[in-house]
Design a protein around this motif. Structure first.
Motif, PDB file in Angstrom:
ATOM      1  N   ASP A 190       0.828  -1.202   0.000  1.00  9.25           N
ATOM      2  CA  ASP A 190       0.000   0.000   0.000  1.00  9.25           C
ATOM      3  C   ASP A 190       0.862   1.252   0.000  1.00  9.25           C
ATOM      4  O   ASP A 190       2.017   1.217   0.420  1.00  9.25           O
ATOM      5  CB  ASP A 190      -0.913   0.015   1.231  1.00  9.25           C
ATOM      6  N   GLU A 191       0.277   2.325  -0.471  1.00  5.70           N
ATOM      7  CA  GLU A 191       0.892   3.659  -0.423  1.00  5.70           C
ATOM      8  C   GLU A 191       2.208   3.742  -1.196  1.00  5.70           C
ATOM      9  O   GLU A 191       3.154   4.407  -0.785  1.00  5.70           O
ATOM     10  CB  GLU A 191       1.084   4.106   1.022  1.00  5.70           C
ATOM     11  N   ILE A 192       2.263   3.091  -2.351  1.00  5.61           N
ATOM     12  CA  ILE A 192       3.434   3.175  -3.218  1.00  5.61           C
ATOM     13  C   ILE A 192       3.378   4.511  -3.961  1.00  5.61           C
ATOM     14  O   ILE A 192       2.335   4.848  -4.522  1.00  5.61           O
ATOM     15  CB  ILE A 192       3.458   2.029  -4.246  1.00  5.61           C
ATOM     16  N   PRO A 193       4.484   5.255  -4.002  1.00  6.05           N
ATOM     17  CA  PRO A 193       4.481   6.485  -4.791  1.00  6.05           C
ATOM     18  C   PRO A 193       4.074   6.190  -6.231  1.00  6.05           C
ATOM     19  O   PRO A 193       4.548   5.215  -6.840  1.00  6.05           O
ATOM     20  CB  PRO A 193       5.937   6.961  -4.714  1.00  6.05           C
ATOM     21  N   ALA A 194       3.168   7.004  -6.760  1.00  2.00           N
ATOM     22  CA  ALA A 194       2.629   6.776  -8.093  1.00  2.00           C
ATOM     23  C   ALA A 194       2.379   8.113  -8.781  1.00  2.00           C
ATOM     24  O   ALA A 194       2.482   9.171  -8.167  1.00  2.00           O
ATOM     25  CB  ALA A 194       1.331   5.972  -8.003  1.00  2.00           C
ATOM     26  N   VAL A 195       2.042   8.025 -10.054  1.00  2.00           N
ATOM     27  CA  VAL A 195       1.701   9.198 -10.856  1.00  2.00           C
ATOM     28  C   VAL A 195       0.351   8.940 -11.495  1.00  2.00           C
ATOM     29  O   VAL A 195       0.108   7.852 -12.029  1.00  2.00           O
ATOM     30  CB  VAL A 195       2.780   9.455 -11.934  1.00  2.00           C
ATOM     31  N   CYS A 196      -0.529   9.924 -11.437  1.00  2.00           N
ATOM     32  CA  CYS A 196      -1.839   9.846 -12.084  1.00  2.00           C
ATOM     33  C   CYS A 196      -1.957  11.015 -13.042  1.00  2.00           C
ATOM     34  O   CYS A 196      -1.736  12.166 -12.665  1.00  2.00           O
ATOM     35  CB  CYS A 196      -2.962   9.909 -11.059  1.00  2.00           C
ATOM     36  N   CYS A 197      -2.324  10.733 -14.289  1.00  2.00           N
ATOM     37  CA  CYS A 197      -2.430  11.766 -15.311  1.00  2.00           C
ATOM     38  C   CYS A 197      -3.885  12.095 -15.589  1.00  2.00           C
ATOM     39  O   CYS A 197      -4.668  11.213 -15.967  1.00  2.00           O
ATOM     40  CB  CYS A 197      -1.741  11.317 -16.585  1.00  2.00           C
ATOM     41  N   SER A 198      -4.247  13.349 -15.431  1.00  2.88           N
ATOM     42  CA  SER A 198      -5.614  13.771 -15.711  1.00  2.88           C
ATOM     43  C   SER A 198      -5.858  13.922 -17.211  1.00  2.88           C
ATOM     44  O   SER A 198      -7.005  13.914 -17.659  1.00  2.88           O
ATOM     45  CB  SER A 198      -5.920  15.090 -14.997  1.00  2.88           C
ATOM     46  N   SER A 199      -4.802  14.005 -18.005  1.00  3.53           N
ATOM     47  CA  SER A 199      -4.957  14.158 -19.458  1.00  3.53           C
ATOM     48  C   SER A 199      -5.319  12.846 -20.139  1.00  3.53           C
ATOM     49  O   SER A 199      -6.246  12.786 -20.939  1.00  3.53           O
ATOM     50  CB  SER A 199      -3.673  14.718 -20.077  1.00  3.53           C
ATOM     51  N   CYS A 200      -4.574  11.771 -19.824  1.00  6.21           N
ATOM     52  CA  CYS A 200      -4.828  10.486 -20.494  1.00  6.21           C
ATOM     53  C   CYS A 200      -5.439   9.439 -19.573  1.00  6.21           C
ATOM     54  O   CYS A 200      -5.840   8.370 -20.029  1.00  6.21           O
ATOM     55  CB  CYS A 200      -3.548   9.949 -21.122  1.00  6.21           C
ATOM     56  N   GLY A 201      -5.467   9.708 -18.262  1.00  6.11           N
ATOM     57  CA  GLY A 201      -6.057   8.769 -17.311  1.00  6.11           C
ATOM     58  C   GLY A 201      -5.121   7.671 -16.833  1.00  6.11           C
ATOM     59  O   GLY A 201      -5.506   6.824 -16.033  1.00  6.11           O
ATOM     60  N   MET A 202      -3.887   7.673 -17.312  1.00  4.58           N
ATOM     61  CA  MET A 202      -2.940   6.630 -16.927  1.00  4.58           C
ATOM     62  C   MET A 202      -2.527   6.806 -15.467  1.00  4.58           C
ATOM     63  O   MET A 202      -2.327   7.917 -14.995  1.00  4.58           O
ATOM     64  CB  MET A 202      -1.703   6.692 -17.826  1.00  4.58           C
ATOM     65  N   GLU A 203      -2.421   5.691 -14.754  1.00  5.99           N
ATOM     66  CA  GLU A 203      -1.898   5.647 -13.393  1.00  5.99           C
ATOM     67  C   GLU A 203      -0.745   4.661 -13.406  1.00  5.99           C
ATOM     68  O   GLU A 203      -0.895   3.544 -13.893  1.00  5.99           O
ATOM     69  CB  GLU A 203      -2.973   5.177 -12.410  1.00  5.99           C
ATOM     70  N   TYR A 204       0.413   5.097 -12.896  1.00  5.32           N
ATOM     71  CA  TYR A 204       1.579   4.224 -12.985  1.00  5.32           C
ATOM     72  C   TYR A 204       2.578   4.509 -11.870  1.00  5.32           C
ATOM     73  O   TYR A 204       2.567   5.565 -11.257  1.00  5.32           O
ATOM     74  CB  TYR A 204       2.266   4.368 -14.348  1.00  5.32           C
ATOM     75  N   HIS A 205       3.439   3.505 -11.655  1.00  2.00           N
ATOM     76  CA  HIS A 205       4.578   3.640 -10.750  1.00  2.00           C
ATOM     77  C   HIS A 205       5.791   3.902 -11.637  1.00  2.00           C
ATOM     78  O   HIS A 205       5.985   3.210 -12.640  1.00  2.00           O
ATOM     79  CB  HIS A 205       4.802   2.375  -9.921  1.00  2.00           C
ATOM     80  N   GLU A 206       6.594   4.876 -11.275  1.00  3.01           N
ATOM     81  CA  GLU A 206       7.769   5.189 -12.080  1.00  3.01           C
ATOM     82  C   GLU A 206       8.822   4.092 -11.928  1.00  3.01           C
ATOM     83  O   GLU A 206       8.864   3.373 -10.926  1.00  3.01           O
ATOM     84  CB  GLU A 206       8.324   6.555 -11.685  1.00  3.01           C
ATOM     85  N   ASP A 207       9.681   3.966 -12.936  1.00  6.64           N
ATOM     86  CA  ASP A 207      10.671   2.891 -12.992  1.00  6.64           C
ATOM     87  C   ASP A 207      11.586   2.845 -11.773  1.00  6.64           C
ATOM     88  O   ASP A 207      11.910   1.762 -11.284  1.00  6.64           O
ATOM     89  CB  ASP A 207      11.517   3.006 -14.262  1.00  6.64           C
TER      90      ASP A 207
END
Length: 93
Positions: free
Chosen positions: A33-50
């Motif tokens: 839980d609570e892994i740093p992530a990025v959420c994009c409001s433009s394309c909707g993608m949610e991801y964890h950076e490499d």
């Protein structure tokens, strides 16, 4: 806001998300839980950076995973005592 690595728009924000990792020995999966992530409001993608993914993978190689419960937070995982100081099998960087 930051640039999204998927659509290259400046609509991404840093947040935290839950992720699921299969342990390297294949014995079970772990909820983190609570892994740093990025959420994009433009394309909707949610991801964890490499770099975050690599940090988790290295930590799971360097700790006694038998001591972990089924669910752990990112901070708890990263604070777990290591057998070795670093991943000596990573030959790049």
């Amino acid at each position: 806001m930051k640039e999204c690595m998927w659509c290259n728009e400046d609509g991404a924000v840093e947040t935290t998300k839950t992720g699921f990792w299969e342990l390297h020995d294949g014995t079970r999966a772990l909820q983190i839980d609570e892994i740093p992530a990025v959420c994009c409001s433009s394309c909707g993608m949610e991801y964890h950076e490499d770099d975050v993914i690599e940090e988790i993978e290295d930590q799971l190689l360097l700790i006694d995973t038998k001591k972990l419960g089924e669910v752990v937070t990112f901070k708890e995982l990263m604070a777990t005592e290591r057998f070795l100081k670093k991943n000596y099998f990573k030959f790049y960087n």
